[in-house]
Scaffold this motif. Structure first.
Motif, mmCIF file in Angstrom:
data_model
loop_
_atom_site.group_PDB
_atom_site.id
_atom_site.type_symbol
_atom_site.label_atom_id
_atom_site.label_comp_id
_atom_site.label_asym_id
_atom_site.label_seq_id
_atom_site.Cartn_x
_atom_site.Cartn_y
_atom_site.Cartn_z
ATOM 1 N N GLY A 130 0.810 -1.197 0.000
ATOM 2 C CA GLY A 130 0.000 0.000 0.000
ATOM 3 C C GLY A 130 0.856 1.265 0.000
ATOM 4 N N GLY A 131 0.197 2.397 -0.195
ATOM 5 C CA GLY A 131 0.923 3.653 -0.191
ATOM 6 C C GLY A 131 0.093 4.754 -0.807
ATOM 7 N N LEU A 132 0.756 5.850 -1.078
ATOM 8 C CA LEU A 132 0.125 7.014 -1.687
ATOM 9 C C LEU A 132 0.382 6.993 -3.191
ATOM 10 C CD1 LEU A 132 -1.258 9.815 -1.511
ATOM 11 C CD2 LEU A 132 1.031 10.782 -1.090
ATOM 12 N N VAL A 133 -0.682 7.154 -3.962
ATOM 13 C CA VAL A 133 -0.552 7.146 -5.407
ATOM 14 C C VAL A 133 -1.477 8.205 -5.981
ATOM 15 C CG1 VAL A 133 -2.306 5.337 -5.683
ATOM 16 C CG2 VAL A 133 -0.572 5.648 -7.456
ATOM 17 N N GLN A 134 -1.100 8.771 -7.092
ATOM 18 C CA GLN A 134 -1.931 9.781 -7.740
ATOM 19 C C GLN A 134 -3.072 9.127 -8.503
ATOM 20 O OE1 GLN A 134 0.674 12.191 -10.176
ATOM 21 N NE2 GLN A 134 1.254 13.475 -8.433
ATOM 22 N N VAL A 169 -8.345 0.989 3.495
ATOM 23 C CA VAL A 169 -7.445 -0.048 3.985
ATOM 24 C C VAL A 169 -7.864 -1.359 3.318
ATOM 25 C CG1 VAL A 169 -6.568 -1.301 5.986
ATOM 26 C CG2 VAL A 169 -7.128 1.135 6.180
ATOM 27 N N TYR A 170 -6.908 -2.037 2.742
ATOM 28 C CA TYR A 170 -7.167 -3.269 2.001
ATOM 29 C C TYR A 170 -6.690 -4.468 2.827
ATOM 30 C CZ TYR A 170 -8.382 -0.732 -2.219
ATOM 31 O OH TYR A 170 -9.018 0.069 -3.147
ATOM 32 N N ASP A 192 -11.349 -17.764 7.680
ATOM 33 C CA ASP A 192 -10.413 -18.497 8.530
ATOM 34 C C ASP A 192 -9.241 -17.628 8.991
ATOM 35 O OD1 ASP A 192 -10.819 -21.499 6.543
ATOM 36 O OD2 ASP A 192 -11.818 -20.898 8.393
ATOM 37 N N ALA A 193 -8.866 -16.680 8.165
ATOM 38 C CA ALA A 193 -7.736 -15.817 8.499
ATOM 39 C C ALA A 193 -7.831 -14.530 7.704
ATOM 40 C CB ALA A 193 -6.422 -16.521 8.190
ATOM 41 N N TRP A 194 -7.320 -13.475 8.260
ATOM 42 C CA TRP A 194 -7.193 -12.205 7.545
ATOM 43 C C TRP A 194 -6.037 -11.428 8.113
ATOM 44 C CZ3 TRP A 194 -11.208 -13.575 10.643
ATOM 45 C CH2 TRP A 194 -11.423 -12.827 11.797
ATOM 46 N N GLY A 195 -5.534 -10.483 7.319
ATOM 47 C CA GLY A 195 -4.353 -9.755 7.728
ATOM 48 C C GLY A 195 -4.674 -8.470 8.456
ATOM 49 N N GLN A 196 -3.617 -7.692 8.681
ATOM 50 C CA GLN A 196 -3.773 -6.452 9.435
ATOM 51 C C GLN A 196 -4.132 -5.271 8.524
ATOM 52 O OE1 GLN A 196 -0.947 -7.575 8.299
ATOM 53 N NE2 GLN A 196 -0.034 -5.743 7.377
ATOM 54 N N GLY A 197 -4.063 -5.496 7.231
ATOM 55 C CA GLY A 197 -4.448 -4.468 6.280
ATOM 56 C C GLY A 197 -3.283 -3.609 5.822
ATOM 57 N N THR A 198 -3.445 -3.035 4.634
ATOM 58 C CA THR A 198 -2.467 -2.089 4.109
ATOM 59 C C THR A 198 -3.239 -0.911 3.524
ATOM 60 O OG1 THR A 198 -0.536 -1.839 2.646
ATOM 61 C CG2 THR A 198 -2.321 -3.239 1.839
ATOM 62 N N LEU A 199 -2.780 0.285 3.841
ATOM 63 C CA LEU A 199 -3.502 1.500 3.473
ATOM 64 C C LEU A 199 -3.143 1.935 2.056
ATOM 65 C CD1 LEU A 199 -5.315 3.926 4.172
ATOM 66 C CD2 LEU A 199 -3.287 5.026 5.155
#
Length: 133
Positions: free
Chosen positions: A9-13, A93-94, A121-128
């Protein structure tokens, strides 16, 4: 212990691209359906995409169809979400999530399944992901 870790994840135009990764540990991705959902501030969780364990068939929400591509590399135990032509509406947040046997995620109403944690069953902490000029 089943664990999924998102990155990329990150900042994108607006109009730009990002590739998100979802790396699994503690289990083999081969047998798991993997999906992505996102949550923007003040909005409901939204199922974005899903990839089947059996034949790698992919499913997309209408909001991302034609712009996002989901793929899996079982050798690397990783799933990738390529996001192109990003707009401010994609800011969120994805999260990636997995469902293993005997259950399936990438079936009818998969988006609804991704909106409820008790089906996963499982999921992550997310990425912005932030899309902004």
């Amino acid at each position: 212990q089943l664990q999924l870790v998102e990155s990329g994840g990150g900042l994108v135009q607006p109009g730009g691209s990002l590739r998100l990764s979802c790396a699994a540990s503690g289990f083999t991705l081969d047998y798991y359906d993997i999906g992505w959902f996102r949550q923007a501030p003040g909005k409901e969780r939204e199922g974005v995409s899903c990839i089947s364990s059996s034949d790698s068939r992919t499913y997309y929400a209408d909001s991302v169809k034609g712009r996002f591509t989901l793929s899996r590399d079982n050798a690397k135990n990783t799933v990738y979400l390529q996001m192109n032509s990003l707009t401010s509406e994609d800011t969120a947040v994805y999260y990636c999530a997995g469902v293993g046997p005997p259950f399936r995620l990438c079936v009818s109403k998969w988006e609804k399944s991704l909106e409820k944690s008790d089906t996963l069953d499982a999921w992550g902490q997310g990425t912005l992901v932030t899309v902004s000029s």
